[in-house]
Design a protein around this motif. Structure first.
Motif, PDB file in Angstrom:
ATOM      1  N   LEU A 147      -6.005   8.482 -11.564  1.00 56.21           N
ATOM      2  CA  LEU A 147      -6.214   7.043 -11.680  1.00 56.21           C
ATOM      3  C   LEU A 147      -5.366   6.295 -10.648  1.00 56.21           C
ATOM      4  CD1 LEU A 147      -7.404   4.589 -13.110  1.00 56.21           C
ATOM      5  CD2 LEU A 147      -5.520   4.721 -14.763  1.00 56.21           C
ATOM      6  N   ALA A 148      -4.105   6.693 -10.493  1.00 52.62           N
ATOM      7  CA  ALA A 148      -3.223   6.022  -9.535  1.00 52.62           C
ATOM      8  C   ALA A 148      -3.753   6.152  -8.112  1.00 52.62           C
ATOM      9  CB  ALA A 148      -1.811   6.593  -9.631  1.00 52.62           C
ATOM     10  N   GLY A 149      -4.162   7.358  -7.753  1.00 51.68           N
ATOM     11  CA  GLY A 149      -4.693   7.590  -6.412  1.00 51.68           C
ATOM     12  C   GLY A 149      -5.971   6.817  -6.161  1.00 51.68           C
ATOM     13  N   ASP A 150      -6.863   6.788  -7.147  1.00 57.10           N
ATOM     14  CA  ASP A 150      -8.130   6.068  -6.992  1.00 57.10           C
ATOM     15  C   ASP A 150      -7.900   4.566  -6.852  1.00 57.10           C
ATOM     16  OD1 ASP A 150      -9.353   8.491  -7.197  1.00 57.10           O
ATOM     17  OD2 ASP A 150     -10.167   8.176  -9.209  1.00 57.10           O
ATOM     18  N   LEU A 151      -6.989   4.019  -7.639  1.00 48.78           N
ATOM     19  CA  LEU A 151      -6.704   2.586  -7.557  1.00 48.78           C
ATOM     20  C   LEU A 151      -6.087   2.229  -6.203  1.00 48.78           C
ATOM     21  CD1 LEU A 151      -5.294   1.834 -11.135  1.00 48.78           C
ATOM     22  CD2 LEU A 151      -7.533   1.201 -10.206  1.00 48.78           C
ATOM     23  N   LEU A 152      -5.220   3.084  -5.687  1.00 51.21           N
ATOM     24  CA  LEU A 152      -4.629   2.850  -4.375  1.00 51.21           C
ATOM     25  C   LEU A 152      -5.691   2.886  -3.276  1.00 51.21           C
ATOM     26  CD1 LEU A 152      -1.360   4.951  -4.717  1.00 51.21           C
ATOM     27  CD2 LEU A 152      -1.471   2.486  -4.298  1.00 51.21           C
ATOM     28  N   MET A 153      -6.649   3.802  -3.395  1.00 50.35           N
ATOM     29  CA  MET A 153      -7.714   3.884  -2.398  1.00 50.35           C
ATOM     30  C   MET A 153      -8.633   2.668  -2.477  1.00 50.35           C
ATOM     31  SD  MET A 153      -7.436   6.329  -0.278  1.00 50.35           S
ATOM     32  CE  MET A 153      -9.032   5.982   0.459  1.00 50.35           C
ATOM     33  N   ILE A 154      -8.927   2.200  -3.669  1.00 50.09           N
ATOM     34  CA  ILE A 154      -9.763   0.999  -3.814  1.00 50.09           C
ATOM     35  C   ILE A 154      -9.065  -0.200  -3.170  1.00 50.09           C
ATOM     36  CG2 ILE A 154     -10.678  -0.670  -5.475  1.00 50.09           C
ATOM     37  CD1 ILE A 154     -11.196   1.702  -7.360  1.00 50.09           C
ATOM     38  N   ALA A 155      -7.765  -0.322  -3.410  1.00 49.01           N
ATOM     39  CA  ALA A 155      -6.998  -1.411  -2.795  1.00 49.01           C
ATOM     40  C   ALA A 155      -7.014  -1.279  -1.273  1.00 49.01           C
ATOM     41  CB  ALA A 155      -5.564  -1.403  -3.313  1.00 49.01           C
ATOM     42  N   ALA A 156      -6.892  -0.055  -0.766  1.00 45.41           N
ATOM     43  CA  ALA A 156      -6.898   0.173   0.675  1.00 45.41           C
ATOM     44  C   ALA A 156      -8.231  -0.241   1.288  1.00 45.41           C
ATOM     45  CB  ALA A 156      -6.623   1.649   0.971  1.00 45.41           C
ATOM     46  N   ILE A 157      -9.333   0.088   0.631  1.00 42.63           N
ATOM     47  CA  ILE A 157     -10.657  -0.255   1.146  1.00 42.63           C
ATOM     48  C   ILE A 157     -10.858  -1.764   1.156  1.00 42.63           C
ATOM     49  CG2 ILE A 157     -13.135  -0.085   0.678  1.00 42.63           C
ATOM     50  CD1 ILE A 157     -11.740   2.465   1.824  1.00 42.63           C
ATOM     51  N   LEU A 158     -10.408  -2.446   0.115  1.00 44.60           N
ATOM     52  CA  LEU A 158     -10.583  -3.898   0.028  1.00 44.60           C
ATOM     53  C   LEU A 158      -9.791  -4.625   1.127  1.00 44.60           C
ATOM     54  CD1 LEU A 158     -10.498  -4.481  -3.844  1.00 44.60           C
ATOM     55  CD2 LEU A 158     -12.481  -4.581  -2.322  1.00 44.60           C
ATOM     56  N   VAL A 159      -8.512  -4.253   1.306  1.00 41.39           N
ATOM     57  CA  VAL A 159      -7.714  -4.952   2.310  1.00 41.39           C
ATOM     58  C   VAL A 159      -8.189  -4.613   3.722  1.00 41.39           C
ATOM     59  CG1 VAL A 159      -5.693  -5.112   0.820  1.00 41.39           C
ATOM     60  CG2 VAL A 159      -5.904  -3.158   2.362  1.00 41.39           C
ATOM     61  N   CYS A 160      -8.675  -3.396   3.916  1.00 38.25           N
ATOM     62  CA  CYS A 160      -9.150  -3.010   5.240  1.00 38.25           C
ATOM     63  C   CYS A 160     -10.450  -3.742   5.584  1.00 38.25           C
ATOM     64  CB  CYS A 160      -9.362  -1.498   5.299  1.00 38.25           C
ATOM     65  SG  CYS A 160      -9.706  -0.886   6.971  1.00 38.25           S
ATOM     66  N   GLY A 161     -11.382  -3.827   4.619  1.00 38.31           N
ATOM     67  CA  GLY A 161     -12.623  -4.555   4.847  1.00 38.31           C
ATOM     68  C   GLY A 161     -12.365  -6.012   5.170  1.00 38.31           C
ATOM     69  N   LEU A 162     -11.420  -6.621   4.452  1.00 38.19           N
ATOM     70  CA  LEU A 162     -11.054  -8.012   4.724  1.00 38.19           C
ATOM     71  C   LEU A 162     -10.439  -8.143   6.113  1.00 38.19           C
ATOM     72  CD1 LEU A 162     -10.607 -10.950   3.901  1.00 38.19           C
ATOM     73  CD2 LEU A 162      -8.481 -10.240   2.771  1.00 38.19           C
ATOM     74  N   GLY A 163      -9.555  -7.222   6.474  1.00 42.13           N
ATOM     75  CA  GLY A 163      -8.920  -7.253   7.785  1.00 42.13           C
ATOM     76  C   GLY A 163      -9.930  -7.113   8.914  1.00 42.13           C
TER      77      GLY A 163
END
Length: 286
Positions: A147-163
């Motif tokens: 769960l921790a790893g998946d949540l971190l990856m979701i956060a990474a995808i969101l901030v990267c897409g925005l960037g």
């Protein structure tokens, strides 16, 4: 039409350059810690960007550019590398590709929200299908996650897409290399501190391959790749050109096979064919 074609060509070149990050990172982390590698590559690229900005006497960004540049830095320079490095402490690299396959979709969504783009309905069908093909391929060889790893990856995808979306929008006015250079400079203080606290205690243990890997992710992944990528997004459209990211895992696997001797399986070839068709469909209906 020529402008759009140039954008797609530039975007593809950017994706190919980014694809080399995976093999280079695998070599570099043999002797460098993930935290040092993440910060050091940003520091090196920032210093390189500063040299170009000063040598070519580029004007400073105006006040209204600071927030978008900060979002670019948070997404592509600090957030995505750091969040994925943290996530990979909990999940496998194969499992992380499930989320990388969602990055083009996230980029397209932010292209609509922040860039004002309006792709045709059929575009979203091909975008979702391409993401599903990459995710399906990754799940086939994945050992699962947490769960921790998946949540971190979701956060990474969101901030990267925005960037990516913010960087593309700014590139239309400031230029691709200028955007990534200013964003790198904004992130320099925090990344320099991280690098100082995580650098190797014994430099003699760092081999030549690790130095080459660090050089690649610093110069090409963190600077040169973004120049072509932001130019591609600006000219060809954020939502459409962003779909080229679906090819990144497969280019990465191909480079890993060539330089690291890793095997290429039939599922990789089949998934690549499906992804290419989805990218072509998305391009048609952008």
């Amino acid at each position: 039409m020529d402008k759009t074609a140039s954008g797609w060509g530039s975007g593809l070149l950017g994706v190919i350059i980014f694809s080399g990050s995976l093999p280079a990172t695998r070599v570099a982390v043999a002797d460098f810690s993930p935290m040092f590698l993440t910060s050091a590559r940003a520091v090196i690229a920032a210093l390189l960007g500063a040299v170009f900005l000063l040598a070519l006497r580029q004007a400073r960004p105006v006040r209204n550019d600071i927030l978008p540049l900060a979002l670019v830095a948070i997404g592509g320079v600090v957030g995505f590398p750091l969040l994925t490095a943290l996530a990979l402490q909990h999940i496998t690299a194969a499992h992380s590709i499930v989320f990388i396959g969602l990055l083009p979709l996230a980029t397209a969504i932010f292209g609509v929200v922040r860039g004002g783009e309006r792709p045709k309905p059929a575009f979203w069908l091909f975008s979702v299908a391409g993401a599903a093909a990459v995710a399906g391929f990754a799940l086939y060889g994945s050992n699962g996650g947490t769960l921790a790893g998946d949540l971190l990856m979701i956060a990474a995808i969101l901030v990267c897409g925005l960037g990516y979306a913010e960087g593309a929008t700014l590139s239309r006015r400031l230029g691709g290399w200028q955007v990534i250079s200013w964003a790198l400079l904004l992130s320099l203080p925090i990344m320099a501190v991280i690098a100082l606290f995580t650098w190797p205690h014994v430099w003699a243990n760092v081999g030549v391959p690790a130095w080459i890997g660090l050089a690649y992710v610093s110069i090409f992944s963190m600077m040169v790749g973004f120049i072509f990528w932001y130019r591609g997004l600006a000219l060809g459209g954020i939502a459409g050109v962003g779909q080229l990211q679906l090819l990144q895992p497969f280019f990465g696997f191909l480079l890993a096979a060539i330089f690291l001797g890793e095997p290429i399986v039939w599922t990789m070839i089949a998934s690549t064919v499906v992804v290419v068709l989805c990218v072509a469909g998305a391009k048609r209906f952008t």
